[in-house]
Design an enzyme around this catalytic site. Sequence first.
Site, PDB file in Angstrom:
ATOM      1  N   GLU A 110       0.841  -1.195   0.000  1.00  0.00           N
ATOM      2  CA  GLU A 110       0.000   0.000   0.000  1.00  0.00           C
ATOM      3  C   GLU A 110       0.878   1.247   0.000  1.00  0.00           C
ATOM      4  O   GLU A 110       1.991   1.230   0.528  1.00  0.00           O
ATOM      5  CB  GLU A 110      -0.857   0.017   1.283  1.00  0.00           C
ATOM      6  CG  GLU A 110      -2.307  -0.390   1.071  1.00  0.00           C
ATOM      7  CD  GLU A 110      -3.172   0.746   0.547  1.00  0.00           C
ATOM      8  OE1 GLU A 110      -2.765   1.450  -0.385  1.00  0.00           O
ATOM      9  OE2 GLU A 110      -4.268   0.920   1.092  1.00  0.00           O
ATOM     10  N   ASP A 111       0.350   2.324  -0.560  1.00  0.00           N
ATOM     11  CA  ASP A 111       1.063   3.598  -0.531  1.00  0.00           C
ATOM     12  C   ASP A 111       1.105   4.179   0.885  1.00  0.00           C
ATOM     13  O   ASP A 111       2.155   4.523   1.402  1.00  0.00           O
ATOM     14  CB  ASP A 111       0.405   4.595  -1.503  1.00  0.00           C
ATOM     15  CG  ASP A 111      -1.119   4.675  -1.343  1.00  0.00           C
ATOM     16  OD1 ASP A 111      -1.683   3.967  -0.487  1.00  0.00           O
ATOM     17  OD2 ASP A 111      -1.753   5.451  -2.087  1.00  0.00           O
ATOM     18  N   ASP A 114      -3.806   5.263   6.890  1.00  0.00           N
ATOM     19  CA  ASP A 114      -4.269   6.369   7.733  1.00  0.00           C
ATOM     20  C   ASP A 114      -5.216   5.789   8.787  1.00  0.00           C
ATOM     21  O   ASP A 114      -4.772   5.316   9.830  1.00  0.00           O
ATOM     22  CB  ASP A 114      -4.952   7.420   6.853  1.00  0.00           C
ATOM     23  CG  ASP A 114      -5.418   8.641   7.614  1.00  0.00           C
ATOM     24  OD1 ASP A 114      -5.049   8.788   8.784  1.00  0.00           O
ATOM     25  OD2 ASP A 114      -6.168   9.467   7.026  1.00  0.00           O
ATOM     26  N   PHE A 163      -2.633  15.920   4.774  1.00  0.00           N
ATOM     27  CA  PHE A 163      -2.959  15.278   3.504  1.00  0.00           C
ATOM     28  C   PHE A 163      -1.754  15.458   2.583  1.00  0.00           C
ATOM     29  O   PHE A 163      -1.318  16.575   2.340  1.00  0.00           O
ATOM     30  CB  PHE A 163      -4.211  15.901   2.885  1.00  0.00           C
ATOM     31  CG  PHE A 163      -4.639  15.218   1.629  1.00  0.00           C
ATOM     32  CD1 PHE A 163      -5.344  14.027   1.673  1.00  0.00           C
ATOM     33  CD2 PHE A 163      -4.308  15.755   0.386  1.00  0.00           C
ATOM     34  CE1 PHE A 163      -5.724  13.372   0.506  1.00  0.00           C
ATOM     35  CE2 PHE A 163      -4.685  15.102  -0.784  1.00  0.00           C
ATOM     36  CZ  PHE A 163      -5.395  13.919  -0.714  1.00  0.00           C
ATOM     37  N   ARG A 176       0.300  12.705  -8.642  1.00  0.00           N
ATOM     38  CA  ARG A 176       0.867  11.366  -8.458  1.00  0.00           C
ATOM     39  C   ARG A 176       2.289  11.292  -8.987  1.00  0.00           C
ATOM     40  O   ARG A 176       3.117  10.558  -8.458  1.00  0.00           O
ATOM     41  CB  ARG A 176       0.050  10.320  -9.247  1.00  0.00           C
ATOM     42  CG  ARG A 176      -1.274   9.972  -8.646  1.00  0.00           C
ATOM     43  CD  ARG A 176      -1.832   8.711  -9.306  1.00  0.00           C
ATOM     44  NE  ARG A 176      -3.278   8.653  -9.206  1.00  0.00           N
ATOM     45  CZ  ARG A 176      -3.953   8.242  -8.138  1.00  0.00           C
ATOM     46  NH1 ARG A 176      -3.307   7.852  -7.070  1.00  0.00           N
ATOM     47  NH2 ARG A 176      -5.274   8.231  -8.127  1.00  0.00           N
TER      48      ARG A 176
HETATM   49  P1  5GP Z   1      -7.163   4.593   5.168  1.00  0.00           P
HETATM   50  O1  5GP Z   1      -8.277   3.691   4.770  1.00  0.00           O
HETATM   51  O2  5GP Z   1      -6.040   3.890   5.921  1.00  0.00           O
HETATM   52  O3  5GP Z   1      -7.633   5.834   5.913  1.00  0.00           O
HETATM   53  O4  5GP Z   1      -6.540   5.225   3.862  1.00  0.00           O
HETATM   54  C1  5GP Z   1      -5.884   4.480   2.930  1.00  0.00           C
HETATM   55  C2  5GP Z   1      -6.025   5.079   1.560  1.00  0.00           C
HETATM   56  O5  5GP Z   1      -6.444   6.440   1.597  1.00  0.00           O
HETATM   57  C3  5GP Z   1      -4.671   5.086   0.882  1.00  0.00           C
HETATM   58  O6  5GP Z   1      -4.487   3.953   0.097  1.00  0.00           O
HETATM   59  C4  5GP Z   1      -4.720   6.340   0.048  1.00  0.00           C
HETATM   60  O7  5GP Z   1      -5.264   6.052  -1.222  1.00  0.00           O
HETATM   61  C5  5GP Z   1      -5.650   7.248   0.785  1.00  0.00           C
HETATM   62  N1  5GP Z   1      -4.929   8.223   1.639  1.00  0.00           N
HETATM   63  C6  5GP Z   1      -4.757   8.200   2.993  1.00  0.00           C
HETATM   64  N2  5GP Z   1      -4.059   9.275   3.409  1.00  0.00           N
HETATM   65  C7  5GP Z   1      -3.775   9.985   2.284  1.00  0.00           C
HETATM   66  C8  5GP Z   1      -3.065  11.219   2.043  1.00  0.00           C
HETATM   67  O8  5GP Z   1      -2.534  11.894   2.929  1.00  0.00           O
HETATM   68  N3  5GP Z   1      -2.985  11.624   0.746  1.00  0.00           N
HETATM   69  C9  5GP Z   1      -3.539  10.929  -0.294  1.00  0.00           C
HETATM   70  N4  5GP Z   1      -3.373  11.433  -1.523  1.00  0.00           N
HETATM   71  N5  5GP Z   1      -4.232   9.780  -0.111  1.00  0.00           N
HETATM   72  C10 5GP Z   1      -4.326   9.317   1.166  1.00  0.00           C
END
Ligand code: 5GP
Length: 191
Positions: A110-111, A114, A163, A176
């Site tokens: 995963e990138d 959060d 963010f 990206r």
């Molecule tokens: P989660 O479900 O853990 O909150 O978020 C995971 C997904 O949300 C990541 O795969 C990503 O696509 C997106 N995401 C979470 N934080 C960020 C951020 O700071 N910037 C961006 N561009 N995407 C985020």
Amino acid sequence: MNTLTTYDGTIERTLYRDDEIAAAIERLGGDIARDFSGQPLLLLGVLKGALYVVTDLARAIAAHPNGPSETVVDYMCVSSYGNATRSSGEVRLLKDTSETVTGRNVVIVEDIVDNGLTLEYLHALMAERNPASLRSCVLFDKPYHRKVDVPVEYVGLICPDAFVVGYGLDYQELFRNLPYLAELQPWVFAA
Ligand code: 5GP
């Protein structure tokens, strides 16, 4: 739809330079190569955000002489943010894996993590398919707002509570292709 025509003046600050990201991926590649030494490995990149991480990670793993016996790269595509800057909590699977997961050593790549809901969803989805082993690797970790306690065995870099964009991460499909990780100027979100 966004109205930006150029990235000029949009970046508030750089959080991680490209060489810092490369060093983190090299370290993750070394850890994964050692852990799966002599065994077959399936890397599952989560698109679109992990498009650069998974390819760079696969090559970092290949750079280690005693790494996996084979490394196969595959992709899933999910949507959790839409065009917003906070996760909706609702994860949609847009593309499933092409490879069979059953009986394989799987590392989900995963990138960023959060609140953890995306990774939890993917982890559960893959676990149902009875892989031989299942681990997760994230390049960027924002540990401040976790809603679920999802295991992440490989973590690259800790992010501030902001963010972020770049190195695969977007805002409304832009940014990206920045080679570094950055925070955007607040006006961009209103543009
Ligand atoms: P989660 O479900 O853990 O909150 O978020 C995971 C997904 O949300 C990541 O795969 C990503 O696509 C997106 N995401 C979470 N934080 C960020 C951020 O700071 N910037 C961006 N561009 N995407 C985020």
